[in-house]
Scaffold this active site. Structure first.
Site, mmCIF file in Angstrom:
data_model
loop_
_atom_site.group_PDB
_atom_site.id
_atom_site.type_symbol
_atom_site.label_atom_id
_atom_site.label_comp_id
_atom_site.label_asym_id
_atom_site.label_seq_id
_atom_site.Cartn_x
_atom_site.Cartn_y
_atom_site.Cartn_z
ATOM 1 N N LYS A 80 -70.163 -55.163 -30.120
ATOM 2 C CA LYS A 80 -70.620 -54.509 -31.283
ATOM 3 C C LYS A 80 -69.769 -54.916 -32.533
ATOM 4 O O LYS A 80 -70.054 -55.090 -33.710
ATOM 5 C CB LYS A 80 -70.859 -53.243 -31.120
ATOM 6 C CG LYS A 80 -71.806 -52.804 -30.135
ATOM 7 C CD LYS A 80 -73.243 -53.364 -30.796
ATOM 8 C CE LYS A 80 -74.163 -52.889 -29.748
ATOM 9 N NZ LYS A 80 -75.533 -53.710 -30.141
ATOM 10 N N ASN A 96 -82.202 -55.814 -32.005
ATOM 11 C CA ASN A 96 -81.996 -54.606 -31.339
ATOM 12 C C ASN A 96 -81.505 -54.527 -30.045
ATOM 13 O O ASN A 96 -80.753 -53.597 -29.278
ATOM 14 C CB ASN A 96 -83.433 -53.543 -31.404
ATOM 15 C CG ASN A 96 -83.458 -52.438 -30.636
ATOM 16 O OD1 ASN A 96 -82.622 -51.536 -30.745
ATOM 17 N ND2 ASN A 96 -84.149 -52.629 -29.463
ATOM 18 N N TYR A 151 -68.642 -53.652 -24.433
ATOM 19 C CA TYR A 151 -69.324 -53.278 -25.324
ATOM 20 C C TYR A 151 -68.625 -52.959 -26.710
ATOM 21 O O TYR A 151 -69.411 -53.331 -27.652
ATOM 22 C CB TYR A 151 -69.999 -51.721 -24.906
ATOM 23 C CG TYR A 151 -71.038 -51.172 -25.890
ATOM 24 C CD1 TYR A 151 -72.310 -51.822 -25.829
ATOM 25 C CD2 TYR A 151 -70.909 -50.068 -26.569
ATOM 26 C CE1 TYR A 151 -73.604 -51.315 -26.580
ATOM 27 C CE2 TYR A 151 -72.019 -49.634 -27.189
ATOM 28 C CZ TYR A 151 -73.206 -50.157 -27.459
ATOM 29 O OH TYR A 151 -74.341 -49.679 -27.847
ATOM 30 N N THR A 195 -81.480 -42.356 -25.080
ATOM 31 C CA THR A 195 -82.492 -43.346 -24.645
ATOM 32 C C THR A 195 -81.788 -43.722 -23.115
ATOM 33 O O THR A 195 -80.910 -42.976 -22.687
ATOM 34 C CB THR A 195 -82.209 -44.697 -25.580
ATOM 35 O OG1 THR A 195 -80.761 -45.014 -25.374
ATOM 36 C CG2 THR A 195 -82.744 -44.379 -26.928
#
Length: 241
Positions: free
Chosen positions: A148, A77, A144, A181
């Site tokens: 991913k 995660n 990023y 978040t």
């Protein structure tokens, strides 16, 4: 007893996953740079950017699990959205660090996890927390998006390889949606010249379109408990479940 290993367990989705899984009576090992107190969770402090230490970390994780475990689930995660910026203006050291945390670390940990448990005839799963950014190109997120996309393709390869394993590990790379978040706070604090989609992400927050970490963790746990990874495939979006 089911064993769950959660990286990035000190905040956000990772914290909620560790908390909810432990609350359900599972044996949970949380990995993070900073320890968070969650009842029943065994925390191991580690910086995943220190990739040379990750094989021994995985050995420590497996050794900490109870001998009577009936299943092992590794949840990769931990991740970071920085550096945010148009390629040509991004700091090289930040690129290196992001690749280490987002891609190199889960690859090394998964490799060691599979190797260490290859002779164990119990249920074994790897859940890689991915992102829609791995499946779509967004300006300002070159690093990023690339990391991913890398974790998605890594998951595809492992899924194929494990078809021939005597005691296979099931694997899925799952996009959890847009979640409220600390990562979203970092995104909203960026500059428009670095991230042209900034206004859109500010609107997500203002219009209440962000899922909570608690809700997302609940969905992920339900998915892990109820779905056959071989049936759903190695690339998944939680919003479809």
């Amino acid at each position: 007893m089911k064993v769950y290993v959660v990286t990035g367990a000190s905040k956000g989705i990772g914290f909620e996953l560790a908390k909810q899984l432990s609350g359900a009576g599972h044996f949970v090992i949380g990995i993070a740079r900073t320890e968070s107190k969650i009842d029943g969770v065994k925390f191991i402090k580690a910086d995943l950017s220190e990739t040379e230490k990750l094989e021994s970390l995985t050995n420590e994780i497996i050794a900490a699990a109870p001998q009577h475990a009936v299943s092992f689930t590794l949840i990769n995660n931990a991740g970071m959205v920085n550096p945010i910026g148009i390629i040509g203006s991004v700091n090289a050291e930040e690129i290196t660090n992001a690749i280490a945390v987002n891609l190199t670390a889960p690859m090394i940990i998964s490799n060691a996890f599979i190797s260490k448990l290859k002779d164990s005839n119990v249920s074994k799963r790897i859940v890689n927390i991915s992102s829609g950014a791995g499946r779509n190109a967004y300006e300002g997120w070159g690093t990023y998006c690339a990391t991913k996309a890398g974790i998605d393709h890594f998951s595809r390869v492992v899924a194929i390889e494990q078809l021939n394993a005597q005691h296979p590990v099931d694997i899925v790379s799952i996009a959890p949606g847009i979640i409220d978040t600390g990562m979203q706070e970092i995104i909203r604090a960026s500059k428009e010249e670095a991230f042209p989609l900034l206004d859109k992400f500010i609107e997500y927050k203002e219009q209440g379109l962000l899922s909570s970490a608690q809700q997302t963790a609940q969905k992920l746990i339900s998915f892990m408990e109820n779905e056959d990874f071989k049936e759903v495939g190695s690339i998944v979006d939680i919003r479809n479940y």
